[in-house]
Design a protein around this motif. Structure first.
Motif, mmCIF file in Angstrom:
data_model
loop_
_atom_site.group_PDB
_atom_site.id
_atom_site.type_symbol
_atom_site.label_atom_id
_atom_site.label_comp_id
_atom_site.label_asym_id
_atom_site.label_seq_id
_atom_site.Cartn_x
_atom_site.Cartn_y
_atom_site.Cartn_z
ATOM 1 N N VAL A 53 0.847 -1.197 0.000
ATOM 2 C CA VAL A 53 0.000 0.000 0.000
ATOM 3 C C VAL A 53 0.887 1.253 0.000
ATOM 4 O O VAL A 53 0.580 2.240 -0.672
ATOM 5 C CB VAL A 53 -0.987 0.027 1.204
ATOM 6 N N PHE A 67 0.746 4.191 -2.665
ATOM 7 C CA PHE A 67 0.561 5.579 -2.222
ATOM 8 C C PHE A 67 1.689 6.465 -2.757
ATOM 9 O O PHE A 67 1.448 7.583 -3.220
ATOM 10 C CB PHE A 67 0.538 5.593 -0.686
ATOM 11 N N ILE A 91 1.067 7.135 -6.442
ATOM 12 C CA ILE A 91 -0.033 8.092 -6.665
ATOM 13 C C ILE A 91 0.466 9.521 -6.434
ATOM 14 O O ILE A 91 0.244 10.417 -7.257
ATOM 15 C CB ILE A 91 -1.225 7.826 -5.707
ATOM 16 N N ALA A 121 -10.192 13.372 -2.658
ATOM 17 C CA ALA A 121 -9.803 12.299 -1.724
ATOM 18 C C ALA A 121 -10.726 12.311 -0.511
ATOM 19 O O ALA A 121 -11.153 11.255 -0.033
ATOM 20 C CB ALA A 121 -8.349 12.460 -1.275
ATOM 21 N N VAL A 122 -11.062 13.510 -0.021
ATOM 22 C CA VAL A 122 -11.922 13.599 1.163
ATOM 23 C C VAL A 122 -13.359 13.190 0.814
ATOM 24 O O VAL A 122 -13.979 12.409 1.547
ATOM 25 C CB VAL A 122 -11.877 15.021 1.779
ATOM 26 N N PHE A 148 -16.392 6.186 1.412
ATOM 27 C CA PHE A 148 -15.817 4.913 1.873
ATOM 28 C C PHE A 148 -16.187 4.656 3.338
ATOM 29 O O PHE A 148 -16.651 3.564 3.689
ATOM 30 C CB PHE A 148 -14.286 4.927 1.747
ATOM 31 N N ASN A 165 -13.014 -6.100 8.365
ATOM 32 C CA ASN A 165 -11.620 -6.057 7.921
ATOM 33 C C ASN A 165 -11.177 -7.458 7.476
ATOM 34 O O ASN A 165 -11.971 -8.402 7.510
ATOM 35 C CB ASN A 165 -10.711 -5.447 8.990
ATOM 36 N N ILE A 177 -14.545 -2.904 11.377
ATOM 37 C CA ILE A 177 -13.536 -1.859 11.208
ATOM 38 C C ILE A 177 -13.834 -0.755 12.208
ATOM 39 O O ILE A 177 -14.948 -0.234 12.270
ATOM 40 C CB ILE A 177 -13.550 -1.320 9.760
ATOM 41 N N LEU A 194 -7.839 7.611 -5.691
ATOM 42 C CA LEU A 194 -6.874 6.530 -5.416
ATOM 43 C C LEU A 194 -6.264 6.698 -4.017
ATOM 44 O O LEU A 194 -5.936 5.714 -3.345
ATOM 45 C CB LEU A 194 -5.764 6.500 -6.476
ATOM 46 N N ILE A 195 -6.118 7.952 -3.570
ATOM 47 C CA ILE A 195 -5.645 8.202 -2.202
ATOM 48 C C ILE A 195 -6.678 7.643 -1.212
ATOM 49 O O ILE A 195 -6.331 6.964 -0.242
ATOM 50 C CB ILE A 195 -5.398 9.715 -1.973
ATOM 51 N N SER A 196 -7.980 7.896 -1.500
ATOM 52 C CA SER A 196 -9.039 7.356 -0.624
ATOM 53 C C SER A 196 -9.003 5.832 -0.614
ATOM 54 O O SER A 196 -9.228 5.210 0.424
ATOM 55 C CB SER A 196 -10.433 7.781 -1.088
ATOM 56 N N LEU A 197 -8.705 5.247 -1.777
ATOM 57 C CA LEU A 197 -8.618 3.786 -1.857
ATOM 58 C C LEU A 197 -7.490 3.267 -0.951
ATOM 59 O O LEU A 197 -7.654 2.253 -0.263
ATOM 60 C CB LEU A 197 -8.391 3.350 -3.314
ATOM 61 N N SER A 198 -6.355 3.999 -0.924
ATOM 62 C CA SER A 198 -5.252 3.609 -0.038
ATOM 63 C C SER A 198 -5.712 3.630 1.420
ATOM 64 O O SER A 198 -5.378 2.735 2.196
ATOM 65 C CB SER A 198 -4.060 4.563 -0.172
ATOM 66 N N MET A 199 -6.475 4.693 1.759
ATOM 67 C CA MET A 199 -6.995 4.802 3.120
ATOM 68 C C MET A 199 -7.893 3.611 3.431
ATOM 69 O O MET A 199 -7.791 2.997 4.498
ATOM 70 C CB MET A 199 -7.792 6.097 3.268
ATOM 71 N N PHE A 200 -8.770 3.272 2.473
ATOM 72 C CA PHE A 200 -9.671 2.129 2.659
ATOM 73 C C PHE A 200 -8.882 0.835 2.870
ATOM 74 O O PHE A 200 -9.201 0.039 3.751
ATOM 75 C CB PHE A 200 -10.615 1.983 1.454
ATOM 76 N N LEU A 201 -7.851 0.634 2.041
ATOM 77 C CA LEU A 201 -7.044 -0.593 2.172
ATOM 78 C C LEU A 201 -6.421 -0.686 3.555
ATOM 79 O O LEU A 201 -6.375 -1.757 4.161
ATOM 80 C CB LEU A 201 -5.951 -0.634 1.087
ATOM 81 N N MET A 202 -5.935 0.461 4.072
ATOM 82 C CA MET A 202 -5.340 0.442 5.413
ATOM 83 C C MET A 202 -6.397 0.085 6.456
ATOM 84 O O MET A 202 -6.134 -0.708 7.366
ATOM 85 C CB MET A 202 -4.690 1.791 5.741
ATOM 86 N N PHE A 203 -7.597 0.638 6.328
ATOM 87 C CA PHE A 203 -8.688 0.270 7.250
ATOM 88 C C PHE A 203 -8.981 -1.224 7.134
ATOM 89 O O PHE A 203 -9.171 -1.921 8.132
ATOM 90 C CB PHE A 203 -9.964 1.063 6.944
ATOM 91 N N TYR A 204 -9.010 -1.705 5.887
ATOM 92 C CA TYR A 204 -9.297 -3.115 5.648
ATOM 93 C C TYR A 204 -8.241 -4.001 6.319
ATOM 94 O O TYR A 204 -8.543 -5.074 6.833
ATOM 95 C CB TYR A 204 -9.367 -3.390 4.139
ATOM 96 N N ARG A 260 -5.038 2.612 10.702
ATOM 97 C CA ARG A 260 -5.426 3.940 10.271
ATOM 98 C C ARG A 260 -4.228 4.577 9.578
ATOM 99 O O ARG A 260 -3.149 4.700 10.189
ATOM 100 C CB ARG A 260 -5.850 4.762 11.490
ATOM 101 N N LEU A 261 -4.414 4.996 8.339
ATOM 102 C CA LEU A 261 -3.337 5.625 7.568
ATOM 103 C C LEU A 261 -2.864 6.897 8.265
ATOM 104 O O LEU A 261 -3.674 7.736 8.658
ATOM 105 C CB LEU A 261 -3.848 5.952 6.152
ATOM 106 N N SER A 277 -1.891 13.404 5.923
ATOM 107 C CA SER A 277 -2.558 12.108 5.737
ATOM 108 C C SER A 277 -3.525 11.819 6.886
ATOM 109 O O SER A 277 -4.709 11.560 6.662
ATOM 110 C CB SER A 277 -1.524 10.994 5.588
ATOM 111 N N ILE A 328 -6.725 13.839 5.228
ATOM 112 C CA ILE A 328 -7.378 12.788 4.447
ATOM 113 C C ILE A 328 -8.271 11.920 5.344
ATOM 114 O O ILE A 328 -9.488 11.878 5.174
ATOM 115 C CB ILE A 328 -6.331 11.898 3.708
#
Lengths: 137, 184
Positions: A9, A13, A16, A46-47, A53, A64, A70, B16-26, B30-31, B147, B151
């Motif tokens: 990840v 990141f 990106i 992003a926000v 999300f 998770n 989560i 895509l930044i939000s997706l990274s945040m989601f992956l970290m939550f998953y 917490r990013l 971040s 974010i």
């Protein structure tokens, strides 16, 4: 091996923020001069997508990878720390033309003097914890 | 491949930044990047001087892995995914920077006046060190950086994060509009 997913990840990141030019010193200067929508578009979208999300996770009870709920744990807050700490951070964000994520991405890119910025940031974090009992939160 | 090699638009990068945040939550986290600065202190033995840093830094290995990922991501982008280093900043920005003494603004990602090893001076080293110090001190005082607060915190609709982000912009605007003309 259990840390590999976080490394991946991080790579994602890093790519990106590189490809969007968000790691560029010039983009940060331009943002604070209000001369382009670019950075506002990145942070804003992003926000907005991030809010969606989080809401989707909450409404549909998304689990998770371990199958647990989560959790959204709020950060510590105080009357002064967010605004004063925020202003100090902002002064540095503009002066460095980048923030902690881009520090490390620029290091990988080979902009070596960023090491001086990272060193300053580590000293800054150390100094905060050495003096935090004397400053208002 | 052509798409990958072009600079990415904000509406591609932001989500895509939000997706990274989601992956970290998953993955149960917490990013947030600036807490790594504390981990680096702890790894370096700062616990000998300040008790806070006696925490077991091993519990933050996941975030150090993320941080190393950032370094790799920067390396890969720079070497394989960016064909033209030119940054698409506005003409106004280029003109303003010329007045401050920055030549060739936008020709590369970072100005050579500050980030080329051969151009380092006592002044530029001081600027970089002070800038880093303010970022590190401010981020840990506010409890997060771009971040963690801008974010993730804003995505969670957290008021302390909104206040922090307002602070980020107050500080950034003062530096750019008031202090830049004094130091450059």
């Amino acid at each position: 091996m259990k840390f590999l997913k976080f490394l991946i990840v991080g790579v994602f990141f890093g790519i990106i923020l590189s490809k969007s030019e968000a790691i560029s010193w010039y983009r940060i200067y331009e943002m604070f001069k209000f001369q382009s929508f670019h950075m506002y578009g990145i942070i804003g979208s992003a926000v907005v997508v991030g809010i969606i999300f989080v809401q989707v996770i909450k409404r549909f009870n998304v689990k998770n990878y371990k199958g647990n709920a989560i959790e959204f744990i709020p950060k510590k807050s105080g009357k002064y720390r967010n605004i004063i700490g925020g202003i100090i951070f902002g002064l540095g964000w503009s002066l460095a033309g980048s923030c902690p994520g881009p520090f490390f991405i620029l290091l990988g890119k080979g902009a070596l003097p960023i090491v001086i910025v990272i060193l300053g940031a580590v000293i800054g974090a150390f100094t905060y914890h050495a003096t935090k009992n004397k400053i208002p939160h | 491949m052509e798409f990958i090699l072009q600079p990415w638009a904000w509406y591609v990068s932001g989500p895509l930044i939000s997706l990274s945040m989601f992956l970290m939550f998953y993955f149960g986290k917490r990013l947030g990047i600036s807490s790594n600065l504390e981990t680096i202190c702890a790894v370096s033995g700062a616990g000998k001087f300040v008790d806070y840093f006696k925490f077991d830094w091993r519990k933050n290995k996941w975030n150090l892995a993320f941080m190393f990922g950032l370094i790799i991501g920067g390396f890969l982008s720079s070497n394989y995914l960016i064909v033209n280093e030119k940054v698409g900043i506005s003409q106004e920005t280029i003109t303003d920077l010329e007045k401050l003494g920055f030549d060739k603004a936008g020709e590369s990602y970072v100005p050579s006046e500050l980030f080329a090893v051969e151009n380092l001076t006592v002044k530029s080293i001081s600027i970089l060190l002070i800038a880093g110090f303010l970022v590190g001190f401010g981020a840990r005082y506010a409890g997060g950086c771009t971040s963690g607060h801008a974010i993730v915190g804003l995505s969670m609709l957290e008021l302390p994060s909104l206040i922090s982000v307002i602070g980020f912009f107050i500080g950034g605007l003062v530096m750019t509009w008031v202090i830049y003309p004094l130091i450059f």
